[in-house]
Write a protein that holds these residues in place. Structure first.
Motif, short mmCIF file in Angstrom:
data_model
loop_
_atom_site.label_atom_id
_atom_site.label_comp_id
_atom_site.label_asym_id
_atom_site.label_seq_id
_atom_site.Cartn_x
_atom_site.Cartn_y
_atom_site.Cartn_z
N TYR A 161 0.88 -1.17 0.00
CA TYR A 161 0.00 0.00 0.00
C TYR A 161 0.91 1.22 0.00
O TYR A 161 2.10 1.12 0.32
CB TYR A 161 -0.94 -0.01 1.21
N PRO A 162 0.38 2.40 -0.37
CA PRO A 162 1.23 3.58 -0.49
C PRO A 162 1.56 4.20 0.87
O PRO A 162 1.09 5.27 1.22
CB PRO A 162 0.42 4.54 -1.37
N SER A 163 2.40 3.53 1.63
CA SER A 163 2.74 3.99 2.97
C SER A 163 3.51 5.30 2.93
O SER A 163 4.41 5.47 2.11
CB SER A 163 3.60 2.93 3.68
N THR A 164 3.14 6.20 3.83
CA THR A 164 3.92 7.43 3.99
C THR A 164 4.82 7.32 5.22
O THR A 164 5.46 8.29 5.61
CB THR A 164 2.98 8.64 4.16
N GLY A 165 4.84 6.15 5.81
CA GLY A 165 5.61 5.96 7.04
C GLY A 165 6.97 5.32 6.83
O GLY A 165 7.77 5.25 7.77
N PHE A 166 7.25 4.87 5.61
CA PHE A 166 8.54 4.24 5.34
C PHE A 166 9.31 5.06 4.30
O PHE A 166 8.71 5.72 3.46
CB PHE A 166 8.35 2.81 4.78
N PHE A 189 18.09 6.17 -2.41
CA PHE A 189 17.14 6.04 -1.30
C PHE A 189 16.32 7.32 -1.23
O PHE A 189 16.87 8.42 -1.38
CB PHE A 189 17.88 5.87 0.03
N VAL A 190 15.01 7.19 -1.03
CA VAL A 190 14.19 8.40 -0.91
C VAL A 190 13.48 8.40 0.45
O VAL A 190 13.07 7.35 0.96
CB VAL A 190 13.17 8.52 -2.08
N GLU A 191 13.35 9.62 1.00
CA GLU A 191 12.75 9.78 2.33
C GLU A 191 11.26 9.43 2.31
O GLU A 191 10.66 9.33 1.24
CB GLU A 191 12.91 11.24 2.78
N LYS A 192 10.68 9.33 3.49
CA LYS A 192 9.24 9.10 3.60
C LYS A 192 8.49 10.09 2.72
O LYS A 192 8.65 11.31 2.87
CB LYS A 192 8.78 9.31 5.06
N PRO A 193 7.69 9.61 1.80
CA PRO A 193 7.05 10.51 0.83
C PRO A 193 5.67 11.01 1.29
O PRO A 193 5.06 10.45 2.20
CB PRO A 193 6.88 9.61 -0.38
N ALA A 194 5.19 12.06 0.61
CA ALA A 194 3.79 12.47 0.76
C ALA A 194 2.90 11.40 0.11
O ALA A 194 3.39 10.58 -0.67
CB ALA A 194 3.58 13.82 0.09
N ALA A 195 1.61 11.45 0.42
CA ALA A 195 0.69 10.40 -0.02
C ALA A 195 0.66 10.23 -1.54
O ALA A 195 0.70 9.11 -2.06
CB ALA A 195 -0.71 10.68 0.52
N GLU A 196 0.62 11.36 -2.28
CA GLU A 196 0.53 11.27 -3.74
C GLU A 196 1.81 10.66 -4.31
O GLU A 196 1.76 9.87 -5.26
CB GLU A 196 0.32 12.66 -4.38
N GLN A 199 1.88 7.02 -3.73
CA GLN A 199 1.01 6.37 -4.70
C GLN A 199 1.75 6.12 -6.02
O GLN A 199 1.69 5.03 -6.59
CB GLN A 199 -0.24 7.24 -4.93
N ARG A 200 2.48 7.13 -6.47
CA ARG A 200 3.24 6.97 -7.72
C ARG A 200 4.34 5.92 -7.57
O ARG A 200 4.57 5.13 -8.48
CB ARG A 200 3.85 8.32 -8.14
N TYR A 201 4.98 5.91 -6.41
CA TYR A 201 6.02 4.90 -6.16
C TYR A 201 5.45 3.49 -6.31
O TYR A 201 6.04 2.63 -6.95
CB TYR A 201 6.59 5.06 -4.75
N SER A 204 4.70 2.61 -9.83
CA SER A 204 5.88 2.48 -10.69
C SER A 204 6.41 1.04 -10.75
O SER A 204 7.02 0.63 -11.74
CB SER A 204 7.01 3.38 -10.18
N GLY A 205 6.19 0.28 -9.67
CA GLY A 205 6.75 -1.07 -9.61
C GLY A 205 8.25 -1.09 -9.41
O GLY A 205 8.87 -2.15 -9.37
N LYS A 206 8.86 0.09 -9.27
CA LYS A 206 10.31 0.16 -9.15
C LYS A 206 10.77 0.75 -7.83
O LYS A 206 11.92 1.19 -7.67
CB LYS A 206 10.88 1.00 -10.31
N HIS A 207 9.84 0.82 -6.89
CA HIS A 207 10.18 1.36 -5.57
C HIS A 207 9.85 0.32 -4.51
O HIS A 207 8.79 -0.31 -4.56
CB HIS A 207 9.41 2.65 -5.29
N PHE A 208 10.75 0.20 -3.57
CA PHE A 208 10.56 -0.78 -2.49
C PHE A 208 10.68 -0.07 -1.14
O PHE A 208 11.37 0.93 -1.03
CB PHE A 208 11.61 -1.90 -2.60
N TRP A 209 10.00 -0.63 -0.15
CA TRP A 209 10.17 -0.09 1.20
C TRP A 209 11.57 -0.41 1.70
O TRP A 209 12.08 -1.53 1.50
CB TRP A 209 9.16 -0.73 2.16
N ASN A 210 12.15 0.57 2.36
CA ASN A 210 13.45 0.37 3.01
C ASN A 210 13.21 -0.21 4.41
O ASN A 210 12.79 0.48 5.32
CB ASN A 210 14.20 1.70 3.09
N ALA A 211 13.46 -1.50 4.55
CA ALA A 211 13.21 -2.18 5.82
C ALA A 211 14.45 -2.23 6.69
O ALA A 211 14.46 -2.88 7.74
CB ALA A 211 12.71 -3.60 5.55
N GLY A 212 15.50 -1.54 6.26
CA GLY A 212 16.72 -1.48 7.08
C GLY A 212 17.51 -2.78 7.08
O GLY A 212 18.30 -3.03 7.97
#
Lengths: 378, 378
Positions: A161-166, A189-196, A199-201, A204-212
């Protein structure tokens, strides 16, 4: 699946692998269950019967064997050793005070470098929920193969889902690595994004959550640390050398308190990505950082038709026209009547009543409680 | 206002007056605060600093002086004597087991009859909230004057809303009694009505809530008891005579357990009303039977802008975007986040989370808990 299976496969780099488990964060959003004296990783938050740190160890053991190192606070030494009795004392690193992930992972890398300059370490937080374990391990094995080609490798999580927390990891060109068919370069690496943007991330299918989750040759990791945070590099290297010389305690006491506080992301991962040294393995497993009580509700479907998820060793919960989650480490009788999406966390000295919708606000309440001087329950 | 003032007034019947305080009901809808070991009347539910039974005693003492009799369970002897240290041991009647109001009030009447056949008793439950006290006492004095004319007198409550939870008293013709300008005959007692009926009752101006407050010559009360419940009458009379002969304990042990369980309303008040022997004094005071936690929220306006009413000796409550009521007899930290009209009742061995809207359902939950065998918290 066990280490023997992996070791006898065609990936000789597995022999160089060490699993490092930083066990640090308190998990303030899970107060009053999780707190300084009993942090998140010492709890069973999935009803599995295992603490998160033990589940983490069990997940890594088939790959790492006895090469597992834990970095935790001095206060948690006994609890961690109880949980991980198979881990040798030498492999339990005790922080005199919390210093963020840069120091914890940097020290682990420096210690491993002293033992084996060719070591590949993988860092996996002690308080995440992951499954199925074999899918996770397949990603780790790809990450090790990739790390062996002189890369710092992060295992990214396919966003659900388009998380703004990661924070997110943007995938670059595909890498051609033997034993790592799904490895890509990391663009950035990109910082926690705004909701829109989030959504684009996702679209895109090319963005992953950074789980550390990082897998890297310790030599390469230390090179980037030296380049970006020389003071931190010098400190952890000095502690590691003193440890080899049997002076660990003294060196920790003298050097650790003065180390800079910085996340490993800023100290190593982001500058290494700019230098083109970072790869990503997209992880296709379930992952949850159990960030708040809404996550606990999500991870533990209600056991009965009443719709109340109950987590506790001796729960006595009565629900009437109610749903939500109850976490209890007391044996009190708890009656819920006519409350929806409720979150009740019942501990001997503190009680939280909120809703899944407000689960993120728990951190704020903890700050209020601290400000009022009721630290005894934090 | 004290007894001297009343005694020196023009109402000589005051000298015949005894206040009887039945202290029996557990108050199941106030679980887990109120329970078998700590029933409603032993709690301070209004933040006044006084238990309900002590407030009841203080309200009656200016009229009754030391002629106050309490009927309570053996288990509550010490707590009641602690609260009412001025009441003589002879005036604390201990029930070996609960037998409803017919037996409790019938026995009090029989005991008083042995001491003074001309006694007028007034029965006032130990767990109601009433005020202002002097307005209440003015009604009691009118009731005593009316009782002296050979009436069983109930003090009715002017309804403030069309409650379907109370029985009603229908007012009949006006009585002309010296010292009781607001006395009316009672036409009849009516059961808890449906909502539309309750609405008509309120609009009629001639219906009052039956608060269970009776003032009557003991002789007349016993006559009706004998006529309607001869077995109960024989039992309480036998116990009273044995008590006069110094055989109280033995008689209670032998006779009490076999007494019929019946409410005083059915055993005396309703048949007496049919016989034309019942009068009503419309009470113009505030009255609340503190029937549930919604009543507690109503009776205790929130002390701060956060909108959370907190009742407890050592509360440590943090509210963020929350309102409702917290009742605590622990010193735990309680954090409420994003919950509305919430009711949290926090005791050492049991916790209730509900809403003011569902306050009446607590009784049902208690039945469930009992059915599951968790009697230890009831």
């Amino acid at each position: 699946m066990n280490q023997q299976q992996f070791s006898s496969s065609h990936i000789p780099e597995l022999d160089r692998f060490w699993a490092v488990v930083p066990a640090g964060g308190v998990g303030t959003r899970l107060w009053p269950l999780s707190r300084a004296a009993a942090p998140k990783f010492l709890h069973d938050l999935t009803g599995s019967g295992q603490t998160l740190i033990r589940a983490t160890y069990d997940r890594l053991h088939p790959i790492a064997g006895d090469k597992v190192m834990v970095v935790t606070g001095e206060a948690h030494r006994d609890a961690v050793c109880d949980q991980l009795s198979a881990v040798a004392q030498d492999n339990v690193i005790l922080e005199p005070e919390p210093k963020d992930s840069g120091a914890a992972i940097g020290l682990a890398a420096a210690l491993l470098y002293e033992r084996d300059p060719e070591a590949i370490m993988g860092s996996f937080a002690a308080d995440q929920v992951i499954g199925p374990d074999d899918v996770f391990r397949a990603s780790v094995v790809e990450a090790i193969a990739t790390a062996a080609t002189h890369k710092i490798v992060t295992i990214g999580i396919k966003p659900t889902y388009p998380s703004t927390g990661f924070g997110y990891i943007r995938q670059g060109e595909k890498l051609m690595i033997d034993g790592a068919p799904s490895a890509y370069k990391v663009d950035k690496f990109v910082e926690k994004p705004a909701a829109e943007v989030a959504q684009r991330y996702v679209e895109s299918g090319k963005h992953f959550w950074n789980a550390g989750m990082f897998v890297a040759p310790v030599k390469l990791l230390l090179q980037h640390l030296q380049a970006n945070e020389p003071e931190l590099y010098d400190g952890v290297t000095a502690i590691a050398k003193a440890t080899e010389a049997g002076q660990a305690e003294q060196a920790m006491a003298e050097i650790w308190p003065g180390l800079p506080k910085i996340a490993i992301d800023y100290a190593v991962a982001e500058p290494a990505a700019e230098a083109g040294d970072v790869a990503v393995i997209p992880g296709d497993f379930i992952w949850d950082d159990v960030g708040d009580f809404a996550a606990i509700a999500r991870l533990n479907p209600a056991a009965d038709e009443s719709g109340v998820t109950v987590i506790g060793e001796t729960p006595r919960v009565y629900a009437d026209d109610a749903n939500g989650v109850v976490v209890t480490d007391t044996s009190r009788v708890i009656a819920l009547i006519g409350v929806e999406d409720i979150v009740v966390v019942d501990t001997p000295d503190a009680l939280l009543v909120t809703t899944t919708e407000h689960a993120q606000s728990v951190k704020h309440a903890v700050e209020s409680i601290k400000a009022h001087g009721d630290d005894d329950v934090l």
